[in-house]
Design a protein around this motif. Structure first.
Motif, PDB file in Angstrom:
ATOM      1  N   PRO A 146     -33.509 -16.663 -15.442  1.00 58.63           N
ATOM      2  CA  PRO A 146     -32.750 -17.530 -14.535  1.00 58.63           C
ATOM      3  C   PRO A 146     -31.279 -17.140 -14.508  1.00 58.63           C
ATOM      4  O   PRO A 146     -30.806 -16.471 -15.433  1.00 58.63           O
ATOM      5  CB  PRO A 146     -32.957 -18.929 -15.155  1.00 58.63           C
ATOM      6  CG  PRO A 146     -33.281 -18.684 -16.597  1.00 58.63           C
ATOM      7  CD  PRO A 146     -33.974 -17.341 -16.652  1.00 58.63           C
ATOM      8  N   ARG A 160     -42.991 -21.384 -21.260  1.00 60.79           N
ATOM      9  CA  ARG A 160     -42.340 -20.935 -20.025  1.00 60.79           C
ATOM     10  C   ARG A 160     -42.291 -22.104 -19.040  1.00 60.79           C
ATOM     11  O   ARG A 160     -43.300 -22.487 -18.467  1.00 60.79           O
ATOM     12  CB  ARG A 160     -43.091 -19.741 -19.440  1.00 60.79           C
ATOM     13  CG  ARG A 160     -42.909 -18.471 -20.274  1.00 60.79           C
ATOM     14  CD  ARG A 160     -43.617 -17.279 -19.674  1.00 60.79           C
ATOM     15  NE  ARG A 160     -45.055 -17.368 -19.855  1.00 60.79           N
ATOM     16  CZ  ARG A 160     -45.929 -16.505 -19.367  1.00 60.79           C
ATOM     17  NH1 ARG A 160     -45.505 -15.487 -18.630  1.00 60.79           N
ATOM     18  NH2 ARG A 160     -47.215 -16.645 -19.593  1.00 60.79           N
ATOM     19  N   ALA A 167     -38.600 -24.092  -8.563  1.00 57.14           N
ATOM     20  CA  ALA A 167     -39.501 -23.971  -7.415  1.00 57.14           C
ATOM     21  C   ALA A 167     -39.303 -25.171  -6.502  1.00 57.14           C
ATOM     22  O   ALA A 167     -39.384 -26.314  -6.960  1.00 57.14           O
ATOM     23  CB  ALA A 167     -40.950 -23.887  -7.873  1.00 57.14           C
ATOM     24  N   VAL A 225     -33.690 -22.563 -16.473  1.00 61.37           N
ATOM     25  CA  VAL A 225     -35.106 -22.419 -16.105  1.00 61.37           C
ATOM     26  C   VAL A 225     -35.230 -22.007 -14.638  1.00 61.37           C
ATOM     27  O   VAL A 225     -34.355 -22.324 -13.820  1.00 61.37           O
ATOM     28  CB  VAL A 225     -35.888 -23.741 -16.311  1.00 61.37           C
ATOM     29  CG1 VAL A 225     -36.037 -24.083 -17.778  1.00 61.37           C
ATOM     30  CG2 VAL A 225     -35.246 -24.896 -15.556  1.00 61.37           C
ATOM     31  N   PRO A 226     -36.320 -21.325 -14.284  1.00 59.04           N
ATOM     32  CA  PRO A 226     -36.589 -21.051 -12.870  1.00 59.04           C
ATOM     33  C   PRO A 226     -36.791 -22.367 -12.119  1.00 59.04           C
ATOM     34  O   PRO A 226     -37.142 -23.394 -12.712  1.00 59.04           O
ATOM     35  CB  PRO A 226     -37.879 -20.226 -12.903  1.00 59.04           C
ATOM     36  CG  PRO A 226     -37.999 -19.731 -14.311  1.00 59.04           C
ATOM     37  CD  PRO A 226     -37.352 -20.758 -15.169  1.00 59.04           C
ATOM     38  N   TRP A 279     -35.091 -18.690  -8.126  1.00 55.18           N
ATOM     39  CA  TRP A 279     -35.798 -19.774  -7.471  1.00 55.18           C
ATOM     40  C   TRP A 279     -36.632 -19.263  -6.323  1.00 55.18           C
ATOM     41  O   TRP A 279     -36.486 -18.118  -5.884  1.00 55.18           O
ATOM     42  CB  TRP A 279     -34.809 -20.847  -6.976  1.00 55.18           C
ATOM     43  CG  TRP A 279     -33.871 -20.391  -5.880  1.00 55.18           C
ATOM     44  CD1 TRP A 279     -32.858 -19.488  -6.006  1.00 55.18           C
ATOM     45  CD2 TRP A 279     -33.867 -20.803  -4.512  1.00 55.18           C
ATOM     46  NE1 TRP A 279     -32.215 -19.325  -4.797  1.00 55.18           N
ATOM     47  CE2 TRP A 279     -32.800 -20.125  -3.869  1.00 55.18           C
ATOM     48  CE3 TRP A 279     -34.633 -21.703  -3.774  1.00 55.18           C
ATOM     49  CZ2 TRP A 279     -32.511 -20.309  -2.513  1.00 55.18           C
ATOM     50  CZ3 TRP A 279     -34.346 -21.894  -2.414  1.00 55.18           C
ATOM     51  CH2 TRP A 279     -33.289 -21.196  -1.814  1.00 55.18           C
ATOM     52  N   LEU A 335     -47.843 -21.396  -8.371  1.00 61.36           N
ATOM     53  CA  LEU A 335     -47.091 -20.846  -9.504  1.00 61.36           C
ATOM     54  C   LEU A 335     -47.999 -20.470 -10.669  1.00 61.36           C
ATOM     55  O   LEU A 335     -47.530 -20.002 -11.699  1.00 61.36           O
ATOM     56  CB  LEU A 335     -46.036 -21.851  -9.970  1.00 61.36           C
ATOM     57  CG  LEU A 335     -45.020 -22.291  -8.913  1.00 61.36           C
ATOM     58  CD1 LEU A 335     -44.086 -23.352  -9.489  1.00 61.36           C
ATOM     59  CD2 LEU A 335     -44.222 -21.101  -8.399  1.00 61.36           C
ATOM     60  N   ARG A 344     -47.517 -22.050 -19.423  1.00 64.24           N
ATOM     61  CA  ARG A 344     -46.707 -22.119 -18.208  1.00 64.24           C
ATOM     62  C   ARG A 344     -46.687 -23.580 -17.746  1.00 64.24           C
ATOM     63  O   ARG A 344     -47.712 -24.117 -17.317  1.00 64.24           O
ATOM     64  CB  ARG A 344     -47.301 -21.216 -17.116  1.00 64.24           C
ATOM     65  CG  ARG A 344     -47.330 -19.741 -17.508  1.00 64.24           C
ATOM     66  CD  ARG A 344     -48.232 -18.928 -16.577  1.00 64.24           C
ATOM     67  NE  ARG A 344     -47.766 -18.907 -15.206  1.00 64.24           N
ATOM     68  CZ  ARG A 344     -46.962 -17.971 -14.710  1.00 64.24           C
ATOM     69  NH1 ARG A 344     -46.521 -16.981 -15.496  1.00 64.24           N
ATOM     70  NH2 ARG A 344     -46.603 -17.991 -13.437  1.00 64.24           N
ATOM     71  N   LEU A 357     -41.608 -17.393 -13.265  1.00 61.50           N
ATOM     72  CA  LEU A 357     -41.666 -17.844 -14.651  1.00 61.50           C
ATOM     73  C   LEU A 357     -41.412 -16.711 -15.628  1.00 61.50           C
ATOM     74  O   LEU A 357     -41.154 -16.942 -16.810  1.00 61.50           O
ATOM     75  CB  LEU A 357     -43.006 -18.510 -14.962  1.00 61.50           C
ATOM     76  CG  LEU A 357     -43.118 -19.974 -14.520  1.00 61.50           C
ATOM     77  CD1 LEU A 357     -43.501 -20.081 -13.056  1.00 61.50           C
ATOM     78  CD2 LEU A 357     -44.087 -20.740 -15.390  1.00 61.50           C
ATOM     79  N   VAL A 383     -40.744 -24.218 -15.652  1.00 59.40           N
ATOM     80  CA  VAL A 383     -40.187 -24.079 -14.315  1.00 59.40           C
ATOM     81  C   VAL A 383     -39.879 -25.486 -13.815  1.00 59.40           C
ATOM     82  O   VAL A 383     -40.665 -26.420 -14.017  1.00 59.40           O
ATOM     83  CB  VAL A 383     -41.157 -23.344 -13.354  1.00 59.40           C
ATOM     84  CG1 VAL A 383     -42.510 -24.040 -13.267  1.00 59.40           C
ATOM     85  CG2 VAL A 383     -40.551 -23.205 -11.959  1.00 59.40           C
ATOM     86  N   GLY A 411     -44.823 -26.723 -15.546  1.00 61.34           N
ATOM     87  CA  GLY A 411     -43.925 -27.196 -14.507  1.00 61.34           C
ATOM     88  C   GLY A 411     -43.359 -28.553 -14.872  1.00 61.34           C
ATOM     89  O   GLY A 411     -44.088 -29.426 -15.359  1.00 61.34           O
TER      90      GLY A 411
END
Length: 211
Positions: free
Chosen positions: A187, A120, A149, A146-147, A190, A51, A25, A183, A122, A27
């Protein structure tokens, strides 16, 4: 500048995609970081915790296409300054966008998701950037890939949440208490993270002569 007056160059490894394993995961937090400051660190730490991230890649960009790059310190200098600020075992400071040869975030996201489909990702940004997100080149391609945040910033909460991008994606917003789930969601999706806010900004620091 180096002792001989030459502009320092990034190390080759700083321009490569950091190593990962499937399922990680990660970011993605990009910016000019001119200069990096505690507000950036606040965003990184908030994202890591809220997250449940394994890594944050702090991507030091060659330069923001929406801003004047005159006087922008060399990439290598900004990478080293970011590393000096963020000493965290799960944060990687990288100049991978310069390695890709493109300053545009949508291209960065496209390439990363294509070459690392088992990771994954974000996209992380401060609320001030959400206010201008609709001006980014192909911003919807980022949202569709992608997601995202958003971490709150002082003075930007209302403007960010009423921005064109926020309104366009309003139906895909995940409640804050479920933020870590983005995640795993397809998508566009958000979330908006409220946290103790840092008033620092790179623009204000540059005006004060801090670099």
């Amino acid at each position: 500048m180096t002792p001989d007056g030459a502009t320092p160059e990034p190390r080759p490894e700083d321009l490569k995609v950091p190593p990962v394993v499937a399922g990680l995961r990660v970011g993605l937090f990009g910016g000019s970081f001119d200069p990096p400051h505690q507000g950036h660190l606040h965003v990184v730490e908030t994202a890591l915790e809220r997250l449940r991230l394994d890594r944050v890649w702090m991507m030091v960009t060659p330069g923001n296409p929406l801003k004047n790059r005159a006087g922008l310190p060399p990439l290598a200098a900004r990478i080293e300054a970011a590393r000096a600020l963020v000493r965290h075992p799960r944060v990687v400071v990288t100049g991978l966008e310069a390695g890709f040869g493109s300053p545009f975030s949508w291209e960065t996201v496209r390439r990363l998701t294509a070459c690392l489909p088992a990771v994954r990702f974000v996209w992380i940004m401060g609320a001030d950037n959400l206010g201008a997100f609709h001006r980014w080149q192909h911003w919807r391609r980022i949202a569709d890939a992608v997601p995202i945040a958003i971490v709150d910033r002082p003075g930007h909460t209302l403007a960010a949440l009423s921005s064109p991008a926020a309104r366009a994606l309003a139906g895909r917003r995940i409640p804050e208490h479920e933020a870590a789930s983005i995640l795993d969601a397809p998508p566009p999706v958000w979330t908006f993270l409220h946290a103790p806010r840092s008033p620092l900004s790179s623009t204000a620091l540059r005006r004060a002569g801090v670099r």
